[in-house]
Scaffold this motif. Structure first.
Motif, PDB file in Angstrom:
ATOM      1  N   ASP A   5       0.749  -1.385  -0.193  1.00 13.49           N
ATOM      2  CA  ASP A   5       0.094  -0.127  -0.290  1.00 13.49           C
ATOM      3  C   ASP A   5       0.775   1.385  -0.045  1.00 13.49           C
ATOM      4  OD1 ASP A   5      -2.403  -1.473   0.184  1.00 13.49           O
ATOM      5  OD2 ASP A   5      -2.197  -1.716   2.408  1.00 13.49           O
ATOM      6  N   GLN A   6       2.184   1.065   0.173  1.00 14.47           N
ATOM      7  CA  GLN A   6       3.088   2.274   0.247  1.00 14.47           C
ATOM      8  C   GLN A   6       3.153   2.639  -1.327  1.00 14.47           C
ATOM      9  OE1 GLN A   6       5.613  -0.030   3.485  1.00 14.47           O
ATOM     10  NE2 GLN A   6       6.193   2.163   3.252  1.00 14.47           N
ATOM     11  N   PRO A   7       3.154   4.137  -1.607  1.00 16.18           N
ATOM     12  CA  PRO A   7       3.310   4.772  -2.724  1.00 16.18           C
ATOM     13  C   PRO A   7       5.134   4.756  -3.064  1.00 16.18           C
ATOM     14  CG  PRO A   7       3.052   6.230  -1.149  1.00 16.18           C
ATOM     15  CD  PRO A   7       2.707   5.115  -0.462  1.00 16.18           C
ATOM     16  N   ALA A   8       5.353   4.641  -4.249  1.00 11.04           N
ATOM     17  CA  ALA A   8       6.803   4.589  -4.740  1.00 11.04           C
ATOM     18  C   ALA A   8       7.051   5.137  -5.944  1.00 11.04           C
ATOM     19  CB  ALA A   8       7.487   3.095  -4.832  1.00 11.04           C
ATOM     20  N   TYR A   9       8.390   5.688  -5.981  1.00 12.95           N
ATOM     21  CA  TYR A   9       8.898   6.088  -7.432  1.00 12.95           C
ATOM     22  C   TYR A   9       9.955   5.280  -7.926  1.00 12.95           C
ATOM     23  CZ  TYR A   9       6.697  10.824  -6.876  1.00 12.95           C
ATOM     24  OH  TYR A   9       5.803  11.795  -6.803  1.00 12.95           O
ATOM     25  N   ILE A  10       9.972   5.014  -9.315  1.00 10.66           N
ATOM     26  CA  ILE A  10      11.388   4.518  -9.747  1.00 10.66           C
ATOM     27  C   ILE A  10      11.488   5.769 -10.623  1.00 10.66           C
ATOM     28  CG2 ILE A  10      12.258   2.920 -11.456  1.00 10.66           C
ATOM     29  CD1 ILE A  10       9.951   1.166 -10.649  1.00 10.66           C
ATOM     30  N   GLY A  35      13.063  12.414   4.849  1.00  8.91           N
ATOM     31  CA  GLY A  35      12.440  11.712   6.130  1.00  8.91           C
ATOM     32  C   GLY A  35      11.002  11.063   5.675  1.00  8.91           C
ATOM     33  N   ALA A  36      10.753  11.148   4.392  1.00  7.84           N
ATOM     34  CA  ALA A  36       9.591  10.717   4.003  1.00  7.84           C
ATOM     35  C   ALA A  36       9.470   9.161   3.508  1.00  7.84           C
ATOM     36  CB  ALA A  36       8.953  11.305   2.843  1.00  7.84           C
ATOM     37  N   SER A  37      10.664   8.467   3.425  1.00  6.93           N
ATOM     38  CA  SER A  37      10.875   7.320   2.843  1.00  6.93           C
ATOM     39  C   SER A  37      11.573   6.422   3.978  1.00  6.93           C
ATOM     40  CB  SER A  37      11.855   7.304   1.694  1.00  6.93           C
ATOM     41  OG  SER A  37      11.120   7.887   0.737  1.00  6.93           O
ATOM     42  N   ASP A  38      11.153   5.035   4.116  1.00  7.70           N
ATOM     43  CA  ASP A  38      11.982   4.226   4.895  1.00  7.70           C
ATOM     44  C   ASP A  38      12.681   3.171   4.242  1.00  7.70           C
ATOM     45  OD1 ASP A  38       9.785   2.662   4.307  1.00  7.70           O
ATOM     46  OD2 ASP A  38       9.149   2.629   6.344  1.00  7.70           O
ATOM     47  N   ARG A  39      12.585   3.049   2.812  1.00 10.91           N
ATOM     48  CA  ARG A  39      13.120   2.247   2.160  1.00 10.91           C
ATOM     49  C   ARG A  39      13.713   2.767   0.824  1.00 10.91           C
ATOM     50  NH1 ARG A  39      12.067  -3.536   2.305  1.00 10.91           N
ATOM     51  NH2 ARG A  39      10.385  -3.019   3.787  1.00 10.91           N
ATOM     52  N   PHE A  40      14.748   2.709   0.460  1.00 12.96           N
ATOM     53  CA  PHE A  40      15.115   3.351  -1.002  1.00 12.96           C
ATOM     54  C   PHE A  40      16.565   2.566  -1.493  1.00 12.96           C
ATOM     55  CE2 PHE A  40      17.788   6.075   1.763  1.00 12.96           C
ATOM     56  CZ  PHE A  40      18.880   6.230   1.132  1.00 12.96           C
ATOM     57  N   ILE A  55      14.874   3.842  -6.464  1.00 11.56           N
ATOM     58  CA  ILE A  55      13.594   3.115  -5.986  1.00 11.56           C
ATOM     59  C   ILE A  55      13.431   3.573  -4.691  1.00 11.56           C
ATOM     60  CG2 ILE A  55      12.539   0.895  -5.792  1.00 11.56           C
ATOM     61  CD1 ILE A  55      14.708  -0.168  -7.751  1.00 11.56           C
ATOM     62  N   GLU A  56      12.371   4.462  -4.489  1.00 16.65           N
ATOM     63  CA  GLU A  56      11.993   5.214  -3.350  1.00 16.65           C
ATOM     64  C   GLU A  56      10.696   4.807  -2.923  1.00 16.65           C
ATOM     65  OE1 GLU A  56      11.272   9.508  -1.591  1.00 16.65           O
ATOM     66  OE2 GLU A  56      11.939   9.319  -3.566  1.00 16.65           O
ATOM     67  N   GLU A  62       0.379  10.258   3.089  1.00 14.92           N
ATOM     68  CA  GLU A  62       0.672  11.280   3.690  1.00 14.92           C
ATOM     69  C   GLU A  62       2.026  11.948   3.425  1.00 14.92           C
ATOM     70  OE1 GLU A  62      -3.114   9.394   4.674  1.00 14.92           O
ATOM     71  OE2 GLU A  62      -1.234   8.850   4.950  1.00 14.92           O
ATOM     72  N   ALA A  63       2.886  10.742   3.920  1.00 12.83           N
ATOM     73  CA  ALA A  63       4.380  11.264   3.791  1.00 12.83           C
ATOM     74  C   ALA A  63       4.790  11.769   2.557  1.00 12.83           C
ATOM     75  CB  ALA A  63       4.982  10.169   4.464  1.00 12.83           C
ATOM     76  N   LYS A  64       4.473  11.084   1.420  1.00 12.57           N
ATOM     77  CA  LYS A  64       4.807  11.522   0.119  1.00 12.57           C
ATOM     78  C   LYS A  64       4.196  12.902  -0.120  1.00 12.57           C
ATOM     79  CE  LYS A  64       3.878   9.889  -4.605  1.00 12.57           C
ATOM     80  NZ  LYS A  64       2.610  10.487  -5.220  1.00 12.57           N
ATOM     81  N   ALA A  65       3.013  13.099   0.261  1.00 12.58           N
ATOM     82  CA  ALA A  65       2.175  14.466  -0.168  1.00 12.58           C
ATOM     83  C   ALA A  65       3.028  15.481   0.705  1.00 12.58           C
ATOM     84  CB  ALA A  65       0.754  14.400   0.235  1.00 12.58           C
ATOM     85  N   ALA A  66       3.420  14.979   1.936  1.00 15.39           N
ATOM     86  CA  ALA A  66       4.100  16.318   2.639  1.00 15.39           C
ATOM     87  C   ALA A  66       5.357  16.623   2.161  1.00 15.39           C
ATOM     88  CB  ALA A  66       3.865  15.720   4.223  1.00 15.39           C
ATOM     89  N   TYR A  67       6.132  15.702   1.740  1.00 16.24           N
ATOM     90  CA  TYR A  67       7.507  15.878   0.964  1.00 16.24           C
ATOM     91  C   TYR A  67       7.186  16.645  -0.021  1.00 16.24           C
ATOM     92  CZ  TYR A  67      11.391  15.158  -1.582  1.00 16.24           C
ATOM     93  OH  TYR A  67      12.569  15.619  -2.677  1.00 16.24           O
ATOM     94  N   GLU A  68       6.328  16.050  -1.070  1.00 13.34           N
ATOM     95  CA  GLU A  68       6.294  16.943  -2.388  1.00 13.34           C
ATOM     96  C   GLU A  68       5.759  18.161  -2.382  1.00 13.34           C
ATOM     97  OE1 GLU A  68       3.665  13.978  -4.401  1.00 13.34           O
ATOM     98  OE2 GLU A  68       5.678  12.900  -5.037  1.00 13.34           O
ATOM     99  N   ASN A  69       4.862  18.456  -1.391  1.00 15.56           N
ATOM    100  CA  ASN A  69       4.330  19.940  -1.063  1.00 15.56           C
ATOM    101  C   ASN A  69       5.046  20.736  -0.092  1.00 15.56           C
ATOM    102  OD1 ASN A  69       2.055  19.326  -2.809  1.00 15.56           O
ATOM    103  ND2 ASN A  69       1.115  18.221  -1.198  1.00 15.56           N
ATOM    104  N   GLY A  70       6.248  20.244   0.377  1.00 17.85           N
ATOM    105  CA  GLY A  70       7.008  20.858   1.052  1.00 17.85           C
ATOM    106  C   GLY A  70       8.067  21.757   0.667  1.00 17.85           C
TER     107      GLY A  70
END
Length: 104
Positions: A5-10, A35-40, A55-56, A62-70
């Protein structure tokens, strides 16, 4: 939140000639700062060491959105783009499986 369920980027970036080491250092530093990712994983291509793959996996939507909008996202992006030779490729994804199953 379950891993699936965790969003990711490549992400794929190609450094300008002579900028590879700086690009890799900035990308790695940015992962820790956000600090938005716990695995990369940041990978360097063997055949072309100026190519970075990242690969993040974000902790949550919420963590992804907070990072992207910060402000940090803009700061890191601007600094990284100074060292990139071509358009950055970014694919939105979700993990299917990974080891370790729990990064903690």
């Amino acid at each position: 939140m379950a891993l699936k369920d965790q969003p990711a980027y490549i992400i794929k970036m190609r450094a300008k000639p002579g900028h590879g080491d700086k690009l890799f250092a900035l990308a790695t530093e940015g992962m820790y700062k956000s600090g938005a990712s716990d695995r990369f994983i940041i990978l360097r291509e063997d055949a072309d060491p100026d190519v970075l793959w990242n690969i993040e996996v974000f902790r949550s939507d919420e963590a992804k959105a907070a990072y992207e909008n910060g402000p940090l996202a803009d700061e890191l992006r601007d600094e990284i783009l100074e060292h990139v030779a071509e358009m950055v490729m970014r694919v939105e994804a979700h993990p299917y499986s990974a080891l370790p199953a729990d990064p903690a």
